[in-house]
Design a protein around this motif. Structure first.
Motif, mmCIF file in Angstrom:
data_model
loop_
_atom_site.group_PDB
_atom_site.id
_atom_site.type_symbol
_atom_site.label_atom_id
_atom_site.label_comp_id
_atom_site.label_asym_id
_atom_site.label_seq_id
_atom_site.Cartn_x
_atom_site.Cartn_y
_atom_site.Cartn_z
ATOM 1 N N PHE A 39 40.153 52.353 23.301
ATOM 2 C CA PHE A 39 40.209 52.181 24.747
ATOM 3 C C PHE A 39 39.580 50.850 25.123
ATOM 4 O O PHE A 39 38.724 50.330 24.406
ATOM 5 N N TYR A 40 40.019 50.295 26.240
ATOM 6 C CA TYR A 40 39.321 49.132 26.761
ATOM 7 C C TYR A 40 39.046 49.359 28.248
ATOM 8 O O TYR A 40 39.789 50.062 28.932
ATOM 9 N N PRO A 41 37.937 48.763 28.740
ATOM 10 C CA PRO A 41 37.633 48.927 30.163
ATOM 11 C C PRO A 41 38.540 48.050 31.004
ATOM 12 O O PRO A 41 38.815 46.906 30.641
ATOM 13 N N SER A 42 39.041 48.572 32.089
ATOM 14 C CA SER A 42 39.914 47.814 32.975
ATOM 15 C C SER A 42 39.555 48.204 34.396
ATOM 16 O O SER A 42 38.834 49.166 34.611
ATOM 17 N N PRO A 43 40.079 47.433 35.378
ATOM 18 C CA PRO A 43 39.769 47.796 36.763
ATOM 19 C C PRO A 43 40.238 49.212 37.103
ATOM 20 O O PRO A 43 39.743 49.821 38.047
ATOM 21 N N ALA A 44 41.172 49.760 36.323
ATOM 22 C CA ALA A 44 41.658 51.118 36.592
ATOM 23 C C ALA A 44 40.876 52.165 35.817
ATOM 24 O O ALA A 44 41.189 53.348 35.884
ATOM 25 N N GLY A 45 39.878 51.749 35.060
ATOM 26 C CA GLY A 45 39.117 52.696 34.256
ATOM 27 C C GLY A 45 39.350 52.452 32.781
ATOM 28 O O GLY A 45 39.696 51.346 32.376
ATOM 29 N N ALA A 46 39.171 53.489 31.967
ATOM 30 C CA ALA A 46 39.375 53.340 30.526
ATOM 31 C C ALA A 46 40.861 53.437 30.224
ATOM 32 O O ALA A 46 41.516 54.401 30.588
ATOM 33 N N THR A 47 41.397 52.408 29.559
ATOM 34 C CA THR A 47 42.821 52.365 29.268
ATOM 35 C C THR A 47 43.022 52.430 27.766
ATOM 36 O O THR A 47 42.343 51.738 27.010
ATOM 37 N N GLU A 48 43.940 53.299 27.345
ATOM 38 C CA GLU A 48 44.146 53.458 25.907
ATOM 39 C C GLU A 48 45.064 52.385 25.349
ATOM 40 O O GLU A 48 46.014 51.959 26.009
ATOM 41 N N SER A 49 44.731 51.946 24.141
ATOM 42 C CA SER A 49 45.562 50.986 23.434
ATOM 43 C C SER A 49 45.927 51.605 22.096
ATOM 44 O O SER A 49 45.111 52.283 21.478
ATOM 45 N N LEU A 50 47.158 51.383 21.648
ATOM 46 C CA LEU A 50 47.578 52.004 20.393
ATOM 47 C C LEU A 50 47.063 51.209 19.204
ATOM 48 O O LEU A 50 47.216 49.989 19.142
ATOM 49 N N LEU A 51 46.445 51.901 18.278
ATOM 50 C CA LEU A 51 45.918 51.248 17.083
ATOM 51 C C LEU A 51 47.058 50.887 16.140
ATOM 52 O O LEU A 51 47.918 51.712 15.857
ATOM 53 N N PRO A 52 47.035 49.651 15.627
ATOM 54 C CA PRO A 52 48.034 49.306 14.608
ATOM 55 C C PRO A 52 47.879 50.210 13.392
ATOM 56 O O PRO A 52 46.778 50.676 13.093
ATOM 57 N N LEU A 53 48.966 50.443 12.695
ATOM 58 C CA LEU A 53 48.963 51.333 11.533
ATOM 59 C C LEU A 53 47.951 50.859 10.492
ATOM 60 O O LEU A 53 47.951 49.702 10.095
ATOM 61 N N GLY A 99 40.000 40.234 41.151
ATOM 62 C CA GLY A 99 41.097 39.323 40.835
ATOM 63 C C GLY A 99 41.717 39.598 39.483
ATOM 64 O O GLY A 99 41.663 40.708 38.966
ATOM 65 N N PHE A 100 42.282 38.542 38.896
ATOM 66 C CA PHE A 100 43.057 38.705 37.677
ATOM 67 C C PHE A 100 42.179 38.846 36.444
ATOM 68 O O PHE A 100 42.414 39.674 35.573
ATOM 69 N N ASP A 101 41.122 38.037 36.356
ATOM 70 C CA ASP A 101 40.330 38.016 35.133
ATOM 71 C C ASP A 101 38.962 38.680 35.296
ATOM 72 O O ASP A 101 38.119 38.587 34.413
ATOM 73 N N GLY A 102 38.739 39.320 36.433
ATOM 74 C CA GLY A 102 37.479 40.016 36.619
ATOM 75 C C GLY A 102 36.465 39.224 37.417
ATOM 76 O O GLY A 102 35.683 39.790 38.166
ATOM 77 N N GLY A 103 36.500 37.900 37.231
ATOM 78 C CA GLY A 103 35.590 37.057 37.998
ATOM 79 C C GLY A 103 34.188 37.010 37.431
ATOM 80 O O GLY A 103 33.860 37.690 36.459
ATOM 81 N N ARG A 104 33.354 36.182 38.068
ATOM 82 C CA ARG A 104 32.015 35.930 37.550
ATOM 83 C C ARG A 104 31.149 37.183 37.576
ATOM 84 O O ARG A 104 30.391 37.463 36.652
ATOM 85 N N GLU A 105 31.281 37.944 38.652
ATOM 86 C CA GLU A 105 30.427 39.126 38.805
ATOM 87 C C GLU A 105 30.636 40.116 37.652
ATOM 88 O O GLU A 105 29.682 40.632 37.077
ATOM 89 N N ALA A 106 31.900 40.346 37.309
ATOM 90 C CA ALA A 106 32.199 41.277 36.215
ATOM 91 C C ALA A 106 31.673 40.718 34.897
ATOM 92 O O ALA A 106 31.128 41.450 34.074
ATOM 93 N N ARG A 107 31.852 39.395 34.714
ATOM 94 C CA ARG A 107 31.396 38.759 33.480
ATOM 95 C C ARG A 107 29.885 38.937 33.323
ATOM 96 O O ARG A 107 29.387 39.254 32.257
ATOM 97 N N GLU A 108 29.168 38.695 34.412
ATOM 98 C CA GLU A 108 27.715 38.817 34.347
ATOM 99 C C GLU A 108 27.284 40.260 34.104
ATOM 100 O O GLU A 108 26.320 40.525 33.385
ATOM 101 N N ALA A 109 27.996 41.195 34.713
ATOM 102 C CA ALA A 109 27.656 42.612 34.514
ATOM 103 C C ALA A 109 27.859 43.010 33.055
ATOM 104 O O ALA A 109 27.029 43.702 32.462
ATOM 105 N N VAL A 110 28.961 42.531 32.457
ATOM 106 C CA VAL A 110 29.238 42.865 31.059
ATOM 107 C C VAL A 110 28.227 42.179 30.139
ATOM 108 O O VAL A 110 27.719 42.789 29.190
ATOM 109 N N ASP A 111 27.910 40.903 30.445
ATOM 110 C CA ASP A 111 26.883 40.204 29.655
ATOM 111 C C ASP A 111 25.559 40.954 29.700
ATOM 112 O O ASP A 111 24.890 41.128 28.680
ATOM 113 N N GLY A 112 25.166 41.387 30.902
ATOM 114 C CA GLY A 112 23.908 42.115 31.056
ATOM 115 C C GLY A 112 23.923 43.434 30.299
ATOM 116 O O GLY A 112 22.933 43.828 29.686
#
Ligand SMILES: [Zn+2]
Ligand SMILES: [Zn+2]
Length: 227
Positions: free
Chosen positions: A113-127, A183-196
């Motif tokens: 899964f990866y975090p996205s603005p819509a919540g946790a989004t599933e990604s398919l694992l390569p074989l 926005g599209f890439d999350g912006g500075r606020e999201a980046r700082e929150a993830v860094d923290g």
């Protein structure tokens, strides 16, 4: 990529609970659990439940698979040099820098899964990707199903770090991203929150050496002792 996994991930109840500090109640027995409480995972619904100490202990013992509740441990490991094939990462098509992986025992497979603005989004694992990851990083291979995850962070230079974390830490990250994303890439606020978030994870983690420890250099005395 859809958010199919989203509904199965319930936010930790802290985010929406009505009571004040210290009033969190155990969702299994109803007793006061306190602020610094543990969690258990309902392996069928993927819900995370707040638990008091006795209830948490009840589900700590590993009694095989097929159990409905599993206690979330408090183990934090940090692997600064995580070995991940860039081709596998590319194939995951993860649009953000971080993703988490864990074994879902009910579905009997490893999920990503990866975090996205819509919540946790599933990604398919390569074989075979998961087997390759564990083979390359044996020190992280004993992550417990359902309750521990490997949280991978891709650095700007393309290298990877990995945290072995309790699954509730991943919920926390998902909540942070959703709260701060702009926005599209999350912006500075999201980046700082993830860094923290990652900085505080590193503080509480035990660092896993990426390579077998070097044999200590035995200082050569060099001189002869005469004799
Ligand atoms: Zn309880
Ligand atoms: Zn809780």
């Amino acid at each position: 990529m859809t958010a199919t996994g989203l509904r199965r991930f319930r936010e930790p109840p802290e985010s929406g609970r009505a009571g004040g500090p210290g009033e969190t109640r155990c969702e299994l027995c109803g007793e006061v659990a306190g602020d610094d409480h543990d969690h258990v995972v309902n392996t069928e619904t993927r819900a995370l439940l707040c638990a008091c100490r006795p209830c948490h202990l009840l589900f700590t013992r590993d009694e095989g698979t097929g159990r409905r509740y599993r206690a979330v441990p408090r183990r934090y490991l940090y692997a600064p040099s995580f070995r991940l094939n860039p081709a596998d990462w590319e194939e995951l098509q993860i649009p953000v820098r971080t993703a988490f992986f864990f074994r879902n025992s009910a579905a009997d497979r490893v999920v990503a899964f990866y975090p996205s603005p819509a919540g946790a989004t599933e990604s398919l694992l390569p074989l075979g990707a998961w087997e390759r990851v564990l083979a390359a990083n044996p020190e992280l291979a004993d992550a417990q199903p359902d309750v521990e995850a490997l949280l991978v962070d891709r650095r700007p230079d393309g290298t990877f770090a990995c945290h072995l974390v309790p699954i509730d830490a991943c919920y926390e990250l998902v909540g942070l991203v959703r709260l701060h994303w702009k926005g599209f890439d999350g912006g500075r606020e999201a980046r700082e929150a993830v860094d923290g978030f990652f900085a505080s994870l590193r503080e509480r983690s035990r660092t896993i050496p990426p390579e077998p420890p070097e044999p200590p250099e035995s200082p050569e005395p060099g001189g002869d002792d005469g004799g």
